[in-house]
Design a protein around this motif. Structure first.
Motif, PDB file in Angstrom:
ATOM      1  N   ILE A  65     -39.883  92.903  51.291  1.00 18.44           N
ATOM      2  CA  ILE A  65     -40.169  92.999  52.590  1.00 18.44           C
ATOM      3  C   ILE A  65     -41.158  94.187  53.166  1.00 18.44           C
ATOM      4  O   ILE A  65     -42.196  93.802  53.985  1.00 18.44           O
ATOM      5  CB  ILE A  65     -38.891  92.801  53.479  1.00 18.44           C
ATOM      6  N   GLU A  66     -40.787  95.343  52.587  1.00 19.38           N
ATOM      7  CA  GLU A  66     -41.640  96.787  52.997  1.00 19.38           C
ATOM      8  C   GLU A  66     -42.770  96.518  52.555  1.00 19.38           C
ATOM      9  O   GLU A  66     -43.917  96.902  53.205  1.00 19.38           O
ATOM     10  CB  GLU A  66     -40.846  97.622  52.376  1.00 19.38           C
ATOM     11  N   LYS A  67     -43.053  95.900  51.413  1.00 22.39           N
ATOM     12  CA  LYS A  67     -44.576  95.820  50.757  1.00 22.39           C
ATOM     13  C   LYS A  67     -45.299  95.038  51.587  1.00 22.39           C
ATOM     14  O   LYS A  67     -46.225  95.055  51.872  1.00 22.39           O
ATOM     15  CB  LYS A  67     -44.249  95.249  49.387  1.00 22.39           C
ATOM     16  N   LEU A  68     -44.835  93.659  52.055  1.00 26.00           N
ATOM     17  CA  LEU A  68     -45.453  92.715  52.819  1.00 26.00           C
ATOM     18  C   LEU A  68     -45.528  93.202  54.213  1.00 26.00           C
ATOM     19  O   LEU A  68     -46.657  92.976  54.806  1.00 26.00           O
ATOM     20  CB  LEU A  68     -44.463  91.515  52.812  1.00 26.00           C
ATOM     21  N   GLU A  69     -44.642  94.019  55.013  1.00 26.64           N
ATOM     22  CA  GLU A  69     -45.012  94.612  56.092  1.00 26.64           C
ATOM     23  C   GLU A  69     -45.899  95.258  56.116  1.00 26.64           C
ATOM     24  O   GLU A  69     -46.842  95.343  56.776  1.00 26.64           O
ATOM     25  CB  GLU A  69     -43.541  95.261  56.388  1.00 26.64           C
ATOM     26  N   THR A  70     -46.133  96.350  54.983  1.00 20.88           N
ATOM     27  CA  THR A  70     -47.250  97.339  54.811  1.00 20.88           C
ATOM     28  C   THR A  70     -48.697  96.393  54.850  1.00 20.88           C
ATOM     29  O   THR A  70     -49.526  96.891  55.446  1.00 20.88           O
ATOM     30  CB  THR A  70     -47.073  98.139  53.792  1.00 20.88           C
ATOM     31  N   GLY A  71     -48.662  95.331  53.914  1.00 23.25           N
ATOM     32  CA  GLY A  71     -49.867  94.512  53.761  1.00 23.25           C
ATOM     33  C   GLY A  71     -50.193  93.914  55.047  1.00 23.25           C
ATOM     34  O   GLY A  71     -51.492  93.742  55.192  1.00 23.25           O
ATOM     35  N   ILE A  72     -49.183  93.532  55.828  1.00 30.34           N
ATOM     36  CA  ILE A  72     -49.741  92.848  57.184  1.00 30.34           C
ATOM     37  C   ILE A  72     -50.021  94.089  58.201  1.00 30.34           C
ATOM     38  O   ILE A  72     -51.167  93.732  58.672  1.00 30.34           O
ATOM     39  CB  ILE A  72     -48.372  92.260  57.863  1.00 30.34           C
ATOM     40  N   ALA A  73     -49.594  95.178  58.225  1.00 31.38           N
ATOM     41  CA  ALA A  73     -49.953  96.150  59.196  1.00 31.38           C
ATOM     42  C   ALA A  73     -51.223  96.685  58.741  1.00 31.38           C
ATOM     43  O   ALA A  73     -52.044  96.957  59.593  1.00 31.38           O
ATOM     44  CB  ALA A  73     -48.854  97.335  59.050  1.00 31.38           C
ATOM     45  N   ALA A  74     -51.924  96.915  57.404  1.00 28.83           N
ATOM     46  CA  ALA A  74     -53.054  97.358  57.047  1.00 28.83           C
ATOM     47  C   ALA A  74     -53.982  96.323  56.895  1.00 28.83           C
ATOM     48  O   ALA A  74     -55.205  96.695  56.888  1.00 28.83           O
ATOM     49  CB  ALA A  74     -52.810  97.851  55.467  1.00 28.83           C
ATOM     50  N   GLY A  75     -53.616  94.816  57.346  1.00 25.89           N
ATOM     51  CA  GLY A  75     -54.742  93.962  57.433  1.00 25.89           C
ATOM     52  C   GLY A  75     -54.929  93.476  55.868  1.00 25.89           C
ATOM     53  O   GLY A  75     -55.766  92.471  55.882  1.00 25.89           O
ATOM     54  N   THR A  76     -54.296  93.525  54.950  1.00 19.64           N
ATOM     55  CA  THR A  76     -54.298  92.885  53.315  1.00 19.64           C
ATOM     56  C   THR A  76     -53.918  91.446  53.870  1.00 19.64           C
ATOM     57  O   THR A  76     -54.661  90.819  53.217  1.00 19.64           O
ATOM     58  CB  THR A  76     -53.364  93.631  52.524  1.00 19.64           C
ATOM     59  N   TYR A  77     -52.967  91.119  54.336  1.00 17.39           N
ATOM     60  CA  TYR A  77     -52.892  89.848  55.038  1.00 17.39           C
ATOM     61  C   TYR A  77     -52.964  89.895  56.640  1.00 17.39           C
ATOM     62  O   TYR A  77     -52.333  90.419  57.421  1.00 17.39           O
ATOM     63  CB  TYR A  77     -51.135  89.470  54.906  1.00 17.39           C
ATOM     64  N   ALA A  78     -54.243  89.372  56.701  1.00 19.51           N
ATOM     65  CA  ALA A  78     -54.749  89.350  58.110  1.00 19.51           C
ATOM     66  C   ALA A  78     -54.135  88.294  58.924  1.00 19.51           C
ATOM     67  O   ALA A  78     -53.264  87.399  58.714  1.00 19.51           O
ATOM     68  CB  ALA A  78     -56.322  88.839  57.990  1.00 19.51           C
ATOM     69  N   PRO A  79     -53.973  88.621  60.382  1.00 13.65           N
ATOM     70  CA  PRO A  79     -53.501  87.711  61.400  1.00 13.65           C
ATOM     71  C   PRO A  79     -54.140  86.347  61.084  1.00 13.65           C
ATOM     72  O   PRO A  79     -55.081  85.945  60.943  1.00 13.65           O
ATOM     73  CB  PRO A  79     -53.913  88.190  62.866  1.00 13.65           C
ATOM     74  N   GLY A  80     -52.850  85.366  61.190  1.00 15.19           N
ATOM     75  CA  GLY A  80     -53.310  83.883  60.841  1.00 15.19           C
ATOM     76  C   GLY A  80     -53.718  83.579  59.751  1.00 15.19           C
ATOM     77  O   GLY A  80     -53.551  82.330  59.320  1.00 15.19           O
ATOM     78  N   GLN A  81     -53.567  84.483  58.547  1.00  9.16           N
ATOM     79  CA  GLN A  81     -53.799  84.228  57.327  1.00  9.16           C
ATOM     80  C   GLN A  81     -52.558  83.450  56.663  1.00  9.16           C
ATOM     81  O   GLN A  81     -51.527  83.820  56.952  1.00  9.16           O
ATOM     82  CB  GLN A  81     -54.080  85.524  56.557  1.00  9.16           C
ATOM     83  N   LYS A  82     -52.901  82.573  55.926  1.00 10.42           N
ATOM     84  CA  LYS A  82     -51.742  81.671  55.033  1.00 10.42           C
ATOM     85  C   LYS A  82     -51.200  82.751  53.936  1.00 10.42           C
ATOM     86  O   LYS A  82     -52.069  83.240  53.323  1.00 10.42           O
ATOM     87  CB  LYS A  82     -52.294  80.553  54.415  1.00 10.42           C
ATOM     88  N   MET A  83     -49.957  82.895  53.781  1.00 10.95           N
ATOM     89  CA  MET A  83     -49.447  83.665  52.692  1.00 10.95           C
ATOM     90  C   MET A  83     -49.347  82.975  51.491  1.00 10.95           C
ATOM     91  O   MET A  83     -49.229  81.566  51.523  1.00 10.95           O
ATOM     92  CB  MET A  83     -47.863  83.966  53.383  1.00 10.95           C
ATOM     93  N   PRO A  84     -49.155  83.403  50.412  1.00 16.12           N
ATOM     94  CA  PRO A  84     -49.041  82.966  49.032  1.00 16.12           C
ATOM     95  C   PRO A  84     -47.646  82.188  49.287  1.00 16.12           C
ATOM     96  O   PRO A  84     -46.704  82.726  49.949  1.00 16.12           O
ATOM     97  CB  PRO A  84     -48.764  83.926  48.214  1.00 16.12           C
ATOM     98  N   SER A  85     -47.576  80.989  48.325  1.00 17.28           N
ATOM     99  CA  SER A  85     -46.386  80.372  48.188  1.00 17.28           C
ATOM    100  C   SER A  85     -45.366  81.206  47.619  1.00 17.28           C
ATOM    101  O   SER A  85     -45.521  82.124  47.193  1.00 17.28           O
ATOM    102  CB  SER A  85     -46.470  79.021  47.565  1.00 17.28           C
ATOM    103  N   VAL A  86     -43.891  80.670  47.816  1.00 17.14           N
ATOM    104  CA  VAL A  86     -42.885  81.458  47.422  1.00 17.14           C
ATOM    105  C   VAL A  86     -42.937  81.421  45.937  1.00 17.14           C
ATOM    106  O   VAL A  86     -42.862  82.624  45.382  1.00 17.14           O
ATOM    107  CB  VAL A  86     -41.586  80.679  47.877  1.00 17.14           C
ATOM    108  N   ARG A  87     -43.460  80.369  45.223  1.00 18.44           N
ATOM    109  CA  ARG A  87     -43.548  80.274  43.791  1.00 18.44           C
ATOM    110  C   ARG A  87     -44.432  81.275  43.317  1.00 18.44           C
ATOM    111  O   ARG A  87     -44.283  82.028  42.453  1.00 18.44           O
ATOM    112  CB  ARG A  87     -43.646  78.953  43.324  1.00 18.44           C
ATOM    113  N   ASP A  88     -45.597  81.130  44.073  1.00 16.64           N
ATOM    114  CA  ASP A  88     -46.761  82.105  43.477  1.00 16.64           C
ATOM    115  C   ASP A  88     -46.528  83.694  43.648  1.00 16.64           C
ATOM    116  O   ASP A  88     -46.831  84.345  42.716  1.00 16.64           O
ATOM    117  CB  ASP A  88     -47.972  81.858  44.369  1.00 16.64           C
ATOM    118  N   LEU A  89     -45.730  84.042  44.712  1.00 12.87           N
ATOM    119  CA  LEU A  89     -45.409  85.448  45.107  1.00 12.87           C
ATOM    120  C   LEU A  89     -44.521  85.793  44.358  1.00 12.87           C
ATOM    121  O   LEU A  89     -44.572  86.984  43.553  1.00 12.87           O
ATOM    122  CB  LEU A  89     -45.203  85.652  46.501  1.00 12.87           C
ATOM    123  N   ALA A  90     -43.509  84.969  43.657  1.00 15.82           N
ATOM    124  CA  ALA A  90     -42.408  85.247  43.031  1.00 15.82           C
ATOM    125  C   ALA A  90     -42.835  85.595  41.513  1.00 15.82           C
ATOM    126  O   ALA A  90     -42.472  86.264  40.690  1.00 15.82           O
ATOM    127  CB  ALA A  90     -41.460  84.071  42.871  1.00 15.82           C
TER     128      ALA A  90
END
Length: 124
Positions: free
Chosen positions: A16-41
């Motif tokens: 959660i912390e890593k993803l929050e940081t990525g979202i806040a920093a724009g690594t994951y942009a607003p509206g961007q599709k996230m990797p699937s659960v399986r892919d991220l796992a």
């Protein structure tokens, strides 16, 4: 995104912390599709249930939303994203102050050091 987990906190919270940081920093942009659960796992080297739990928490917090059959997406709510950045910033500042006061610096010394650092960064 490199994944390294520490033993002092549950892995799903670290995700959660890593993803929050990525979202806040724009690594994951607003509206961007996230990797699937399986892919991220697979990428993180963890059980898919652990990633599912992290995603569920991020959805509860309003940072992600699901679209049936399309996956999960980062929120486009600018206020939510701004609040996340401010919250993470305060957390990091708190950690900095805690570490530096542990070294014996006063709050005034820390503030002066931060100002000097910012000035150096602006001039470089």
């Amino acid at each position: 995104m490199g994944w390294r987990f520490e033993g002092n906190s549950p892995i799903y919270l670290q995700i959660i912390e890593k993803l929050e940081t990525g979202i806040a920093a724009g690594t994951y942009a607003p509206g961007q599709k996230m990797p699937s659960v399986r892919d991220l796992a697979l990428e993180a080297g963890v059980n898919p249930n652990t990633v599912q739990r992290a995603f569920a928490e991020l959805e509860r917090d309003g940072l992600l939303h699901s679209q049936r059959t399309s996956g999960r997406f980062v929120t486009e709510d600018r206020q939510k994203l701004s609040a996340l950045r401010v919250s993470l910033g305060r957390k990091y500042i708190g950690e900095l102050f805690e570490r530096l006061t542990g070294l014996g610096l006063s709050q005034e010394e820390i503030l002066l050091a931060c100002e000097a650092y910012a000035k150096e960064e602006r001039n470089s």
